[in-house]
Design an enzyme around this catalytic site. Structure first.
Site: not given
Length: 485
Positions: A455, A459
């Protein structure tokens, strides 16, 4: 004058006799195996003339060191010895198998001679650059007689071929090795069917046939033996092979052992993975059309000598998706300042083996057809089941799929393998009721997929879009044809 000559002669004879006895005592301190006859040079020495020395009958004892096997590995665990003290060995004979935290390595002899000392026992840690064994070489009287013990020099790049990176000893005749060399085939990638895993000429030819897609007629040996076997009716579908259930273990006290080999590597890898913030995403895929397509292609693929599963389609669909989302096939440096987009799609497949969790990868999937991927998966699975996966197969991965569904379960939370940034876990294929586009209840083959992404650079929207594209390729496999290279 004659008296002086006789005196000198007796003096020289006495000195030589004293030197002879001293050397004999030294030689006879060499240990021999209980069931082994004394070395030939000892019996010869007993009948030799006084002016003979032991160096004329004995070669130097060379210390065969463990050379650098790459990947920054400095220590390995000795898993098995193929020789014992007193055994005669020739060049390329397997000496031992060692295991690093990346792969298993079979060490082969560089010399002809007799094993005089094993420097390690099974499960001991051997260090790179330190002696593995002492070998008394059979080199004849022309060997310099200055020293009895000579250390081997550092191994050159050519000499490194004596260490074959794989999980089991390779046995093959010079003719078979020459055939493999002429066809640019690594013996570590060939599964031997001869006695004790020996690689036969037929194994090389069959491996070559699988690489080229050619169909070889069965050998007389196999044809004769297979014709004598009673034919059994095979079921229409073969269930996934399940490993035998582990036996229950009852102990009366705690047992502590050190982490070694692949377990040690897993600790290091998972510790690094803990630093990555994981983003998870799950979905389901209707594989009904793919199931029908595979059924049509399965017989054709097997006629070419390759078993076709669903995994090659999953891997190829992932590669096609990575072309649209290259950030999922990237890596990030430790300082999180630079992203490297990988040109090759080296897609790994997590395997549950007797050695533990291994993740070999199929190289350059973006350039391969579904059949090419299936053929390479057959090779990797054969090597994995026999413990022969090498370092080249286990390194260089850029993206991973974990087929947890082959054991059981539907969803999982896969852990990213650094330096990769994404991984997918495949659940088992289930036949479940679903509604079609007309609202009719139909039988569908449903696969659950679980994704994990880094992450820090990926995204949720990117991961979701990639998953949707991957799902579309599998739900409409004919669409893959438009994007195949």
């Amino acid at each position: 004058m004659a008296a002086v000559t006789r005196c000198s002669f007796h003096l020289v004879r006495r000195l030589l006799s004293h030197q002879y006895k001293r050397r004999c005592v030294r030689v006879q301190t060499i240990k021999t195996h209980k069931d082994q006859q004394p070395p030939a040079f000892l019996s010869k020495l007993n009948n030799a003339r006084l002016f003979h020395t032991t160096s004329a009958w004995r070669g130097p004892i060379l210390q065969f060191k463990l050379s650098d096997i790459g990947e920054g590995i400095m220590e390995v665990v000795v898993k098995e010895w193929y020789v014992k003290e007193g055994d005669k060995v020739s060049q390329f004979d397997s000496i031992c198998e060692v295991q690093s935290d990346k792969a298993s390595v079979t060490i082969t002899s560089r010399y002809d001679g007799v094993i005089r000392k094993l420097h390690y026992t099974v499960d001991e840690i051997a260090l790179v650059g330190k002696p593995l064994v002492d070998i008394e070489t059979d080199t004849g009287p022309e060997v310099p007689q200055e020293e009895d013990v000579v250390e081997t020099p550092a191994m050159s790049r050519e000499e490194h071929t004596h260490q074959e990176i794989k999980g089991h000893k390779t046995q093959a005749t010079p003719a078979v090795r020459r055939l493999a060399l002429e066809n640019n085939i690594k013996l570590s990638e060939v599964v031997g069917t001869g006695k004790d895993g020996r690689i036969l000429k037929e194994d090389i030819l069959n491996f070559l046939a699988k690489q080229t897609g050619a169909i070889l007629p069965p050998s007389p040996f196999r044809e004769t033996h297979e014709s004598q076997r009673p034919k059994e009716k095979q079921p229409a579908t073969q269930p996934a092979t399940q490993p035998a259930a582990p036996k229950p273990v009852l102990t009366t006290k705690d047992v502590t052992e050190s982490l070694k080999g692949f377990h040690k590597a897993m600790v290091r890898t998972m510790t690094a993975a803990l630093k990555i913030p994981h983003f998870g995403f799950c979905d389901e895929v209707d594989l009904s059309r793919l199931v029908a397509l595979r059924a049509d292609l399965k017989a054709i693929s097997e006629a070419r000598g390759v078993k076709l599963s669903y995994m090659p389609f999953f891997i190829k669909a992932a590669s096609l998706g990575l072309l649209h989302f290259p950030i999922l096939n990237a890596s990030i440096d430790e300082a999180c300042q630079n992203i490297t987009y990988k040109a090759a799609h080296n897609i790994g497949l997590a395997m549950d083996t007797s050695q533990g969790l291994l993740v070999p990868n199929v190289k350059n999937v973006q350039l391969l057809s579904v059949f090419d991927i299936a053929r390479d998966l057959n090779r990797l699975q054969a090597l994995g089941s026999s413990g022969q996966l090498g370092t080249s197969d286990l390194t260089g991965g850029t993206f991973t799929l974990s087929n947890i569904g082959s054991i059981g379960g539907t969803y999982a939370k896969p852990v990213i393998l650094p330096p990769e940034v994404a991984i997918g876990a495949l659940g088992k294929i289930q036949i479940l009721p679903r509604f079609d586009s007309n609202g009719q209840l139909v039988k569908a083959h449903i696969l659950n997929i679980s994704w994990s992404a880094d992450h820090r650079i990926i995204d949720g929207a990117t991961m979701c879009r990639f998953s949707n594209l991957w799902r579309q390729y599998l739900e409409n496999p004919a669409s893959m044809v438009l994007d195949l290279k």
